[in-house]
Design a protein around this motif. Structure first.
Motif, PDB file in Angstrom:
ATOM      1  N   PHE A 162       0.777  -1.244  -0.019  1.00  0.00           N
ATOM      2  CA  PHE A 162      -0.014  -0.089   0.075  1.00  0.00           C
ATOM      3  C   PHE A 162       0.768   1.107  -0.037  1.00  0.00           C
ATOM      4  O   PHE A 162       0.372   2.418   0.444  1.00  0.00           O
ATOM      5  CB  PHE A 162      -0.944  -0.090   1.309  1.00  0.00           C
ATOM      6  N   LYS A 165      -0.270   4.745   0.006  1.00  0.00           N
ATOM      7  CA  LYS A 165      -1.848   4.678   0.230  1.00  0.00           C
ATOM      8  C   LYS A 165      -1.945   4.477   1.673  1.00  0.00           C
ATOM      9  O   LYS A 165      -2.531   3.321   2.089  1.00  0.00           O
ATOM     10  CB  LYS A 165      -2.573   3.907  -0.549  1.00  0.00           C
ATOM     11  N   GLU A 167      -3.841   5.186   4.406  1.00  0.00           N
ATOM     12  CA  GLU A 167      -5.056   5.036   5.060  1.00  0.00           C
ATOM     13  C   GLU A 167      -5.567   3.682   4.974  1.00  0.00           C
ATOM     14  O   GLU A 167      -6.101   2.788   5.445  1.00  0.00           O
ATOM     15  CB  GLU A 167      -6.102   5.894   4.776  1.00  0.00           C
ATOM     16  N   ASP A 168      -5.488   3.368   3.408  1.00  0.00           N
ATOM     17  CA  ASP A 168      -5.976   2.008   2.832  1.00  0.00           C
ATOM     18  C   ASP A 168      -4.914   0.638   3.766  1.00  0.00           C
ATOM     19  O   ASP A 168      -5.549  -0.161   3.861  1.00  0.00           O
ATOM     20  CB  ASP A 168      -5.454   1.699   1.412  1.00  0.00           C
ATOM     21  N   GLN A 209       7.490   6.992   3.023  1.00  0.00           N
ATOM     22  CA  GLN A 209       6.296   5.980   2.802  1.00  0.00           C
ATOM     23  C   GLN A 209       5.888   5.120   4.056  1.00  0.00           C
ATOM     24  O   GLN A 209       4.957   4.808   4.403  1.00  0.00           O
ATOM     25  CB  GLN A 209       6.358   5.098   1.528  1.00  0.00           C
TER      26      GLN A 209
END
Length: 545
Positions: A162, A165, A167-168, A209
């Protein structure tokens, strides 16, 4: 240079391929090819599905052997919460057999604050995330919490999939946290610590990240679920040395070699854990002449169950199984490019095809190979036809293992890393192989296999690399296994890398006996239980308001 002690290193094989090494490799690996005995008359199978864009070079076929009964049993959700009665003197070994998760069958009173303690440990690995819900009792506070059983559940893919991303990534853990809600009694949830330990997958993500993902995970667990996060380091990227040591604690605790009641002098197991992006080795040296382990980052002084242990440990970032695949393919493609278009490369529908000795005979695999000069990736069809073999693949592994790297502190294992000789410091100790060692070797063994040694892995690799006719001769009566072998052309590469890691890397002899491990009495092996024991034994254990 390759990974080094105490800091994140980068894997560099090209310096060992250029020049003489490349020439030698070309001679040995890409010499004249003869049609081997087991080459399929059907020709080459169609190229398998293209590899995904996961930064760790993973794909669905990188996951454990899905037809393993143990894994199916772990992943299958329970169909009922009905408890089965225990016989007199019997203790529960699972949540389903526990008559009362609020209490324990080991005692009725204790001087500790809580007679039952749960802990949640989430392993955020490179190819998936797994939750371990552990139940402990405090019947004997002086010797620390005693482990009773675990509930295990896993999901795919891992958090590193992810990237960008966060939150995902955080929401992907909801399935695991819902399992914790199912297991932990409501009255104990606010005092049940949860920790998320990410391993090599997140270590390799660029920039912020990985930090963004961990921040999102912390926020979601803190605001959505009732469990307290365990301290400042409750949600972190775990240091590689801790990963190996915790796995050593888990295995030896479950094997009763380091418990409070273990007789003094009981030898412990060496633990070798092979993940997707890194591999660890941990053992307790037993020098014959009262020699001591040299000082350095490899030395880990551990106090556990009232006893002192001096361990040797090292985590090799970049030498996990998925990373090894990537390095092998890049090396083979690079060496092929040195030979030029007329030296063996062919082009089919504008795709480049490279003969790869580490793919089984008659199989192909489409991979993404990155050009280090410009960072551009391109699809390459790796082809094992007429060249795949254990012997040829082993020669490629000699370059991958960087055995000739500078050794500053002798003796060294590989990649210039100090390691006391296992022949001297662990000559007769038992060896336990975990994770991908188990997932790749165990399915190929008979139901009740005899004792295995390092040579057993070589023998299996030799057969797998020969291709389908050899598989039919040996495993034709097992259609599920045959299907797995057909869908995993790199099983040849995997087994050959494991053998090279054990022999060329760690310098085990071929006759050294090894044991494969995944579970002991229903409990997953790996670092999680060792880490959870540290959580419930520490003084930081607090309840959520």
């Amino acid at each position: 240079m390759g990974p080094s002690r105490g800091r994140r290193g980068t894997f560099s094989w090209k310096k060992y391929a250029i020049g003489a090494a490349a020439v030698i490799g070309l001679i040995f690996v890409f010499g004249p090819r003869q049609t081997p005995k087991y080459l399929s008359s059907d020709g080459m199978q169609d190229a398998v599905d293209a590899i995904t864009d996961d930064p760790l070079y993973t794909s669905p076929d990188d996951e454990p052997f899905v037809h393993n009964p143990i894994i199916e049993e772990e992943e299958a959700p329970p169909t009922t919460d009905e408890k089965q009665p225990l016989k007199p003197g019997e203790h529960p070994t699972s949540f389903e057999s526990d008559p009362d998760p609020l209490h324990t069958t080991y005692c009725t009173t204790t001087t500790a604050d809580r007679i039952v303690q749960y802990a949640l440990m989430i392993d955020a690995g490179s190819t998936g995330s797994r939750i371990h819900v552990y139940k402990f009792n405090n019947c004997n506070p002086s010797s620390g919490p005693s482990f009773e059983y675990e509930v295990f559940k896993m999901i795919q893919p891992g958090l590193s999939s992810f990237a960008g991303k966060p939150e995902d990534a955080a929401k992907s853990l909801d399935v695991l946290m819902d399992e914790a809600l199912r297991v932990v009694p409501e009255s104990l949830r606010k005092c049940t610590p949860v920790a998320v330990k990410a391993t090599a997958g997140l270590r390799l993500l660029p920039g912020s990240q990985s930090a963004d993902i961990l921040d999102a995970v912390r926020h979601r667990l803190d605001t959505v679920y009732p469990f307290p996060i365990h301290g400042e380091d409750g949600i972190v990227i775990m240091d590689g040395k801790d990963e190996g040591v915790y796995a050593w604690i888990t295995a030896n605790y479950l094997l009763s070699t380091i418990r409070p009641d273990t007789p003094k002098g009981t030898p412990s197991y060496a633990v070798l854990d092979l993940g997707g992006a890194s591999t660890q080795i941990v053992f307790e040296p037993m020098f014959p002449n009262n020699d001591e382990l040299a000082d350095g980052d490899h030395k880990y002084e551990l106090k556990f169950a009232g006893r002192d242990h001096v361990l040797y440990q090292h985590s090799y970032l970049g030498y996990g199984l998925m990373r090894a695949r990537r390095h092998v393919h890049q090396l083979v493609e690079f060496m092929d490019s040195l030979r030029g278009k007329n030296g063996g490369t062919t082009f089919v529908e504008n795709d480049r095809r490279v003969f790869n000795p580490c793919l089984a005979q008659g199989t192909q695999r489409v991979v993404e190979v990155e050009d280090e000069r410009n960072g551009i990736s391109r699809s390459v069809t790796m082809d094992g036809e007429g060249i795949g073999s254990f012997q040829a693949c082993s020669r490629t592994m000699q370059l991958v293992m960087a055995k000739d790297a500078i050794c500053e502190l002798k003796p060294c294992s590989f990649n210039g890393v100090y390691q006391p000789s296992l022949l001297d410091a662990f000559s007769s100790g038992k060896v336990l192989l975990l994770s991908y060692f188990y997932d790749r070797v165990q399915p190929l063994l008979p139901e009740n296999p005899p004792k295995i040694n390092v040579a057993s892995i070589k023998e299996l690799a030799t057969t797998v690399c020969m291709g389908r006719p050899a598989w039919l001769d040996r495993w034709g009566a097992q259609p599920d296994l045959m299907k797995e072998l057909e869908e995993r052309p790199e099983w040849c590469l995997d087994l050959t890398f494991m053998h090279s890691l054990l022999t060329l890397g760690y310098e085990f002899t071929e006759d050294r006996e090894v044991q494969l491990g995944k579970q002991i009495e229903g409990t997953e092996l790996g670092w999680c239980l060792g880490a959870a024991l540290g959580v419930v034994s520490g003084a930081e254990l607090t309840c959520k308001a």
